[in-house]
Structures are given as C-alpha cells and as structure tokens.
Enzyme design. Structure first.
Site, PDB file in Angstrom:
ATOM      1  N   ARG A  14      98.683 -26.031  75.561  1.00  0.00           N
ATOM      2  CA  ARG A  14      99.671 -25.564  76.556  1.00  0.00           C
ATOM      3  C   ARG A  14     101.035 -25.957  76.020  1.00  0.00           C
ATOM      4  O   ARG A  14     101.324 -27.143  75.820  1.00  0.00           O
ATOM      5  CB  ARG A  14      99.399 -26.189  77.925  1.00  0.00           C
ATOM      6  N   HIS A  67      99.854 -16.066  79.608  1.00  0.00           N
ATOM      7  CA  HIS A  67      98.927 -17.022  80.225  1.00  0.00           C
ATOM      8  C   HIS A  67      97.560 -16.322  80.338  1.00  0.00           C
ATOM      9  O   HIS A  67      97.121 -15.948  81.426  1.00  0.00           O
ATOM     10  CB  HIS A  67      99.468 -17.438  81.596  1.00  0.00           C
ATOM     11  N   GLN A  89      94.699 -17.429  82.798  1.00  0.00           N
ATOM     12  CA  GLN A  89      94.966 -17.034  84.179  1.00  0.00           C
ATOM     13  C   GLN A  89      94.566 -15.572  84.395  1.00  0.00           C
ATOM     14  O   GLN A  89      93.959 -15.218  85.411  1.00  0.00           O
ATOM     15  CB  GLN A  89      96.461 -17.227  84.501  1.00  0.00           C
ATOM     16  N   ASP A 127     104.408 -14.743  91.745  1.00  0.00           N
ATOM     17  CA  ASP A 127     104.388 -16.030  91.048  1.00  0.00           C
ATOM     18  C   ASP A 127     105.770 -16.680  91.220  1.00  0.00           C
ATOM     19  O   ASP A 127     106.721 -16.018  91.663  1.00  0.00           O
ATOM     20  CB  ASP A 127     104.050 -15.823  89.556  1.00  0.00           C
ATOM     21  N   CYS A 143      99.061 -17.178  91.296  1.00  0.00           N
ATOM     22  CA  CYS A 143      98.308 -18.008  90.342  1.00  0.00           C
ATOM     23  C   CYS A 143      98.406 -19.497  90.640  1.00  0.00           C
ATOM     24  O   CYS A 143      97.635 -20.276  90.090  1.00  0.00           O
ATOM     25  CB  CYS A 143      98.780 -17.715  88.928  1.00  0.00           C
ATOM     26  N   ARG A 193      89.134 -19.865  87.818  1.00  0.00           N
ATOM     27  CA  ARG A 193      89.556 -20.409  86.525  1.00  0.00           C
ATOM     28  C   ARG A 193      88.389 -21.145  85.870  1.00  0.00           C
ATOM     29  O   ARG A 193      88.178 -21.061  84.658  1.00  0.00           O
ATOM     30  CB  ARG A 193      90.743 -21.388  86.702  1.00  0.00           C
TER      31      ARG A 193
HETATM   32  N1   CP Z   1      97.926 -21.457  87.337  1.00  0.00           N
HETATM   33  C1   CP Z   1      98.023 -22.517  86.509  1.00  0.00           C
HETATM   34  O1   CP Z   1      98.019 -22.386  85.286  1.00  0.00           O
HETATM   35  O2   CP Z   1      98.078 -23.723  87.134  1.00  0.00           O
HETATM   36  P1   CP Z   1      98.450 -25.089  86.389  1.00  0.00           P
HETATM   37  O3   CP Z   1      99.854 -24.964  85.876  1.00  0.00           O
HETATM   38  O4   CP Z   1      98.306 -26.151  87.458  1.00  0.00           O
HETATM   39  O5   CP Z   1      97.493 -25.301  85.263  1.00  0.00           O
END
Ligand code: CP
Length: 309
Positions: free
Chosen positions: A101, A128, A131, A223, A263, A291
């Site tokens: 990440r 992402h 997601q 979002d 999300c 997820r």
């Molecule tokens: N939706 C999502 O990626 O949540 P986090 O940032 O908590 O991992």
C-alpha cells in the site's frame, strides 16, 4: 512464472469471473482452502494507514493456513531508508507474496518488477484493485448479474473509481460518473476503460451534474473527497464537492430500490450523510465483508499453487 495484481487489467475477464466464483465459495464455507497457503508467509508493506485492507488480508492469509508479517511505514520507510527495489529484492528472499500500500503507483510497479514473488497492490494513488474486486462481487451478489447494470458514481475521480471503471468495463456494466470538471478520472484510464466497456456491451459516461447520473441507476457509489495525502487541500475540496454529496435529496432523484455503495472509511456529513449511510438499501458493509472473500480468492490464485484446495 510469478504473477502480480497491480491493476484490474492484470486479470482478464474470464479470470476475474472465476475469481468471483471462488470468492462465493469462500463466503459460503470459511474453511474452503484452509491449507492453501500452509507454510507460506505474506508480507504487508503499508505506507498508509488501513483497516479493511490490512485486516482482510491478515485474516485471509491466516484462514488459508499461512502467516503474515506486517511492515508499516515506521518499520520500512519505503524509499527513504533504502530504495524500493532493494526492499523488494531482499523481502522476497523471505516471503512468498507481498501486498503493497503506497502513494505513488510507480512504487508498486517497481516493487513488482524487482520482487521474485507475486506483488498485490493494496492501494496506490492511481488505483485500488482489491476494492474493485469486492465491489464487483458485491454487485453480483446483490443483483445476481453484472452485465447491463447501471452504476452511478458521484464525487472525486480517484483511485477507487479508476479500478471500479476498469472492472465494470470487463463485465458490460454501464457506468455514469459525476465529478467536478477538474476532478475527472485519469484520462488514460478513462479512454482504455471506455474502449473495453464498448467491447463488452457496457459504456462509460461523464456528467458534471450528479442528478443526471443517478436518475436511472441501480446503484449509487461514492467515496471520500479528501484521500490520504490530500489533507492540505481540504478547505478547497469541501467547497468544490459540496453539491456532490450523497444525501436524501440526491437519492430521491434515483429510481426506487436504488442501492448505495461506499468503500469506507466514510466521512459522514461530507460525501455522504448519516441517514444515507444507515439506509436499509445500503450495501456498504457487505462491500467491507466481501474484501475478505475476494482477497482469499486472489491469494489462492496468485500464491496457492496446484492442488492447494
Ligand atoms: N476501503 C479500504 O481500502 O479501507 P482501508 O483504507 O481501511 O483499508
């Protein structure tokens, strides 16, 4: 040969459809694949905070019989203490897979280029994809199909939207997007997704007015307006995005039965109101749960090997 998952385009339509079927098996049976990652270790290299991505991956690996090493920014200081390529090469001598990440998408690309083991993008500033896997799975679960669905997205043209568009394009979904003009999605992603959508019977459409995209939607997705790393733009973004809030007034413009997606994390009172978050037609917490199931399917696909089930 090792495979990476950096964007939705790393998997073909057939493979993604198979992955969604596998995710359904994981959801029906938590023990499915419980030895798939036995003896394997997955490293999570996270430069940004996370709840869903981190926990879903950690639980997924553990439920598949493997183990996890979490490395936060304070541990690795990616790109500061040593170059990305050196971290990728050294780390892949210890572990069997890496979830990254990061901020710059190029970091994920460089990680994948230098790691010997599969690299999964757990979010970059550009995309992402994990997601989007959960989003497609949630849509399919809620509606029983993907082709022909009409998905409206309202808000910022960000990484979550980019992967959603790439995924919808492969399954004949009609995506209608409303953003302020200066926050439209990345032009290259938009162009490629439009072409792919047309080839699969779907379409992409952009409007400035959020009311125009929700009026025939099966689902409205939003979002946050201020993503990680954009905190200094907060005041300007709050002003610019004000009319893109997903609230009761906007929802009244949508067909009855229209579902709601986000999300998470959500900033209640900014991009979405409290009452819409709590709406009975919300799919938001199904997305969060899913997820786990899609990430288990992804881990088995990339790391599981033959006969791992
Ligand atoms: N939706 C999502 O990626 O949540 P986090 O940032 O908590 O991992």
């Amino acid at each position: 040969m090792k495979r990476n998952f950096l964007t939705m385009t790393d998997l073909g339509q057939h493979e993604l459809a198979g992955l969604l079927r596998q995710a359904a098996r994981h959801k029906r049976n938590r023990s499915y694949g419980k030895r798939a990652l036995a003896g394997k270790t997955v490293a999570l290299v996270f430069q940004k905070p996370s709840m869903r991505t981190r926990v879903a991956f950690e639980v997924a690996v553990l439920q598949l019989g493997g183990s996890v090493v979490y490395l936060g920014q304070e541990d690795i200081q990616l790109g500061q203490r040593e170059p990305v390529r050196d971290v990728a090469r050294a780390l892949s001598r210890y572990v069997d897979g890496i979830v990254v990440r990061t901020f710059a998408h190029q970091n994920a690309v460089e990680f994948a280029a230098y790691a010997r083991v599969p690299v999964i993008n757990g979010l970059s500033d550009l995309v992402h994809p994990c997601q989007a896997l959960a989003d497609l799975f949630t849509l399919q679960e809620a509606f029983g199909r993907l082709p022909g669905l009409r998905v409206a997205y309202v808000g910022d043209g960000n990484n979550v939207l980019h992967s959603l568009l790439e995924g919808c394009a492969l399954f004949g979904v009609h995506a209608a997007v409303a953003t302020p003009a200066r926050y439209r999605p990345d032009p290259a992603i938009w162009k490629a997704a439009s072409r792919r959508a047309a080839a699969h019977g779907g379409s992409l459409r952009w409007e400035a007015d959020p009311r125009r995209v929700v009026r025939d939607a099966h689902v409205v997705y939003t979002d946050v307006w201020i993503s990680m790393g954009q905190e200094r733009e907060r005041a300007r973004r709050l002003r610019t995005f004000k009319r893109y809030q997903l609230n009761r007034a906007l929802l009244r413009r949508a067909p009855r039965g229209c579902r709601i997606m986000h999300c998470l994390p959500a900033h209640r009172g900014e991009e979405i109101t409290d009452d819409v978050m709590e709406h009975p037609r919300s799919l938001i917490f199904d997305q969060a749960e899913n997820r786990l199931h899609v990430q288990k399917a992804l881990l088995m696909l990339l790391l599981g090997g033959k006969g791992s089930r």
